[in-house]
Design a protein around this motif. Structure first.
Motif, PDB file in Angstrom:
ATOM      1  N   MET A 187      66.495  60.174  32.155  1.00  0.00           N
ATOM      2  CA  MET A 187      65.356  61.063  31.889  1.00  0.00           C
ATOM      3  C   MET A 187      64.043  60.281  31.963  1.00  0.00           C
ATOM      4  SD  MET A 187      64.784  63.413  28.574  1.00  0.00           S
ATOM      5  CE  MET A 187      63.300  63.021  27.739  1.00  0.00           C
ATOM      6  N   GLN A 227      75.112  73.100  39.107  1.00  0.00           N
ATOM      7  CA  GLN A 227      74.809  73.643  37.776  1.00  0.00           C
ATOM      8  C   GLN A 227      74.674  75.169  37.825  1.00  0.00           C
ATOM      9  OE1 GLN A 227      71.444  71.763  35.891  1.00  0.00           O
ATOM     10  NE2 GLN A 227      72.296  69.712  36.058  1.00  0.00           N
ATOM     11  N   ARG A 281      69.553  73.223  37.430  1.00  0.00           N
ATOM     12  CA  ARG A 281      68.642  72.414  38.241  1.00  0.00           C
ATOM     13  C   ARG A 281      69.266  71.959  39.542  1.00  0.00           C
ATOM     14  NH1 ARG A 281      65.126  70.447  33.904  1.00  0.00           N
ATOM     15  NH2 ARG A 281      63.374  69.307  34.783  1.00  0.00           N
ATOM     16  N   ARG A 307      54.403  62.390  27.543  1.00  0.00           N
ATOM     17  CA  ARG A 307      55.846  62.233  27.751  1.00  0.00           C
ATOM     18  C   ARG A 307      56.103  61.064  28.687  1.00  0.00           C
ATOM     19  NH1 ARG A 307      57.891  68.212  29.367  1.00  0.00           N
ATOM     20  NH2 ARG A 307      59.050  66.925  30.812  1.00  0.00           N
ATOM     21  N   ASP A 319      58.271  60.722  30.836  1.00  0.00           N
ATOM     22  CA  ASP A 319      58.555  61.151  32.211  1.00  0.00           C
ATOM     23  C   ASP A 319      57.342  61.837  32.861  1.00  0.00           C
ATOM     24  OD1 ASP A 319      58.808  63.353  30.576  1.00  0.00           O
ATOM     25  OD2 ASP A 319      60.542  64.196  31.602  1.00  0.00           O
ATOM     26  N   ARG A 322      60.410  62.726  39.965  1.00  0.00           N
ATOM     27  CA  ARG A 322      60.783  64.096  39.551  1.00  0.00           C
ATOM     28  C   ARG A 322      60.470  65.106  40.653  1.00  0.00           C
ATOM     29  NH1 ARG A 322      57.622  64.863  34.293  1.00  0.00           N
ATOM     30  NH2 ARG A 322      58.661  66.868  34.096  1.00  0.00           N
ATOM     31  N   VAL A 379      75.396  67.271  31.293  1.00  0.00           N
ATOM     32  CA  VAL A 379      74.808  68.616  31.182  1.00  0.00           C
ATOM     33  C   VAL A 379      75.920  69.624  30.882  1.00  0.00           C
ATOM     34  CG1 VAL A 379      73.504  70.397  32.412  1.00  0.00           C
ATOM     35  CG2 VAL A 379      72.912  68.000  32.728  1.00  0.00           C
ATOM     36  N   GLY A 403      64.819  74.906  32.620  1.00  0.00           N
ATOM     37  CA  GLY A 403      65.272  73.553  32.990  1.00  0.00           C
ATOM     38  C   GLY A 403      66.740  73.496  33.351  1.00  0.00           C
ATOM     39  N   LYS A 431      64.777  60.923  36.608  1.00  0.00           N
ATOM     40  CA  LYS A 431      65.946  61.392  37.372  1.00  0.00           C
ATOM     41  C   LYS A 431      66.679  62.485  36.597  1.00  0.00           C
ATOM     42  CE  LYS A 431      66.718  56.910  39.474  1.00  0.00           C
ATOM     43  NZ  LYS A 431      67.551  55.720  39.350  1.00  0.00           N
ATOM     44  N   LEU A 432      67.645  63.129  37.278  1.00  0.00           N
ATOM     45  CA  LEU A 432      68.456  64.130  36.592  1.00  0.00           C
ATOM     46  C   LEU A 432      69.528  63.437  35.768  1.00  0.00           C
ATOM     47  CD1 LEU A 432      69.043  67.010  39.169  1.00  0.00           C
ATOM     48  CD2 LEU A 432      67.317  66.818  37.382  1.00  0.00           C
ATOM     49  N   VAL A 433      69.816  64.009  34.621  1.00  0.00           N
ATOM     50  CA  VAL A 433      70.904  63.540  33.769  1.00  0.00           C
ATOM     51  C   VAL A 433      72.221  63.917  34.478  1.00  0.00           C
ATOM     52  CG1 VAL A 433      71.966  64.084  31.536  1.00  0.00           C
ATOM     53  CG2 VAL A 433      69.487  63.724  31.699  1.00  0.00           C
ATOM     54  N   ARG A 474      64.899  65.667  24.595  1.00  0.00           N
ATOM     55  CA  ARG A 474      63.788  65.053  23.832  1.00  0.00           C
ATOM     56  C   ARG A 474      64.148  64.951  22.343  1.00  0.00           C
ATOM     57  NH1 ARG A 474      61.035  67.174  28.133  1.00  0.00           N
ATOM     58  NH2 ARG A 474      61.049  69.311  27.397  1.00  0.00           N
ATOM     59  N   THR A 525      66.784  72.723  28.246  1.00  0.00           N
ATOM     60  CA  THR A 525      67.628  71.521  28.238  1.00  0.00           C
ATOM     61  C   THR A 525      66.757  70.275  28.009  1.00  0.00           C
ATOM     62  OG1 THR A 525      67.571  71.779  30.648  1.00  0.00           O
ATOM     63  CG2 THR A 525      69.657  72.228  29.563  1.00  0.00           C
ATOM     64  N   GLY A 526      65.530  70.273  28.559  1.00  0.00           N
ATOM     65  CA  GLY A 526      64.631  69.137  28.352  1.00  0.00           C
ATOM     66  C   GLY A 526      64.338  68.937  26.866  1.00  0.00           C
TER      67      GLY A 526
HETATM   68  P1  AMP Z   1      62.163  69.232  31.536  1.00  0.00           P
HETATM   69  O1  AMP Z   1      61.486  69.253  30.214  1.00  0.00           O
HETATM   70  O2  AMP Z   1      62.917  70.499  31.828  1.00  0.00           O
HETATM   71  O3  AMP Z   1      61.236  68.822  32.656  1.00  0.00           O
HETATM   72  O4  AMP Z   1      63.302  68.093  31.451  1.00  0.00           O
HETATM   73  C1  AMP Z   1      62.961  66.742  31.198  1.00  0.00           C
HETATM   74  C2  AMP Z   1      64.030  65.830  31.769  1.00  0.00           C
HETATM   75  O5  AMP Z   1      65.311  66.112  31.130  1.00  0.00           O
HETATM   76  C3  AMP Z   1      64.312  65.997  33.253  1.00  0.00           C
HETATM   77  O6  AMP Z   1      63.388  65.265  34.065  1.00  0.00           O
HETATM   78  C4  AMP Z   1      65.741  65.445  33.360  1.00  0.00           C
HETATM   79  O7  AMP Z   1      65.748  64.038  33.285  1.00  0.00           O
HETATM   80  C5  AMP Z   1      66.375  65.968  32.072  1.00  0.00           C
HETATM   81  N1  AMP Z   1      66.985  67.299  32.301  1.00  0.00           N
HETATM   82  C6  AMP Z   1      66.619  68.467  31.732  1.00  0.00           C
HETATM   83  N2  AMP Z   1      67.393  69.470  32.147  1.00  0.00           N
HETATM   84  C7  AMP Z   1      68.283  68.935  33.022  1.00  0.00           C
HETATM   85  C8  AMP Z   1      69.329  69.474  33.812  1.00  0.00           C
HETATM   86  N3  AMP Z   1      69.615  70.786  33.787  1.00  0.00           N
HETATM   87  N4  AMP Z   1      70.037  68.632  34.603  1.00  0.00           N
HETATM   88  C9  AMP Z   1      69.765  67.303  34.630  1.00  0.00           C
HETATM   89  N5  AMP Z   1      68.771  66.732  33.932  1.00  0.00           N
HETATM   90  C10 AMP Z   1      68.028  67.530  33.111  1.00  0.00           C
END
Ligand code: AMP
Length: 263
Positions: free
Chosen positions: A85, A124, A120, A192, A194, A203, A96, A117, A89-91, A64, A59-60
């Motif tokens: 992101m 979900q 989370r 990145r 984040d 995070r 999602v 990802g 924070k979480l989306v 991106r 999902t990340g």
């Molecule tokens: P990741 O690459 O999996 O660390 O995701 C990067 C960022 O995308 C996270 O810090 C969130 O902001 C967002 N993100 C990815 N997957 C999710 C998810 N399942 N629920 C909410 N936010 C997500």
């Protein structure tokens, strides 16, 4: 390692199709990867995807990819998701839900999948269960990568990503041959947004509050495999494959509890 399966349909969503059909497997692997940021889930997902022919559904990576769109193509929902992101924070749940619903055919991929990802949060995880049972598909295992906090922070602060092929490097443990440039496609590496210290703190807090309960959820279902993420990517990958081979085969009853599978 074999080439990773095409994942155009996942990254683009909507009507997009994968250009290369996935290799068919009699028993495709359907796996979820969980772990705090910086634990190396993305690297392991890529290795597992190449080895098991299963599609890497991150999902990340989708967020991106959205982040590279010109501002004129961003909907208000997308802009809000990107703001969250960048702050670490979480989306929001609804975003999602719509992202996964639009790509639900990928959960039926005949090559199987490695979800990275998602899920989370507890909500979900329930969403995923409903989608999988709606498609008559079951998870084989949920792999939880574990690493002490100090090592997590060091891994994230040194991480750099290729702006072209998304290959991941680390300034100390896996530096590129030419500083700042990708070994594969020679494009510049970036940190990145984040992965900056202020977002990393958020995070890690988000992980403890929202994602740690997901680990318990899958433990109760008998699907959880814990793998220590302390070692080289190759060592962790080999440990993961061994753990998958040795996992106890279980069946979930109607209330989600588990019983040993009859021989
Ligand atoms: P990741 O690459 O999996 O660390 O995701 C990067 C960022 O995308 C996270 O810090 C969130 O902001 C967002 N993100 C990815 N997957 C999710 C998810 N399942 N629920 C909410 N936010 C997500």
């Amino acid at each position: 390692m074999k080439a990773r399966p095409d994942r155009t349909a996942w990254i683009k969503g909507g009507c997009a199709h994968c250009d290369i059909a996935p290799a068919a497997r009699i028993q495709p692997f359907r796996i979820v990867l969980i772990g705090p940021p910086g634990v190396g889930k993305g690297t392991q997902a890529a290795l597992l995807s190449g080895s098991l022919d299963a599609c890497h559904l991150s999902t990340g990576d989708v967020f991106r990819a959205i982040n590279t769109l010109p501002p004129s193509e961003l909907t208000p929902t997308m802009s809000c998701a990107l703001r969250e992101m960048r702050a670490g924070k979480l989306v929001p749940y609804e975003t999602v839900l719509s992202l996964i619903s639009e790509r639900s055919a990928c959960l039926r991929c005949r090559g199987g999948f490695i979800l990275d990802g998602f899920p989370r949060t507890f909500a979900q995880a329930v969403m995923l269960d409903e989608m999988l049972s709606g498609q008559n598909v079951r998870l084989d295992a949920v792999i939880s990568y574990e690493l002490p906090l100090k090592q997590i922070v060091s891994r994230i602060s040194g991480r750099r990503t290729c702006s072209g092929c998304q290959a991941v490097y680390h300034m100390e443990s896996h530096p590129p041959k030419t500083p700042g440039l990708c070994d594969e496609c020679s494009l510049p590496l970036f940190q990145r947004s984040d992965d900056r210290p202020e977002s990393v703190r958020v995070r890690l807090e988000v992980y403890e509050q929202s994602t740690a309960p997901v680990v318990d959820y899958y433990r109760r279902k008998g699907l959880l495999i814990s793998v220590p993420a302390d070692g080289s990517p190759k060592e962790i990958f080999e440990m993961t494959l061994r753990a998958l081979e040795q996992r106890p085969k279980t069946v979930a009853s109607k209330n989600g509890e588990v019983a040993p599978r009859k021989p």
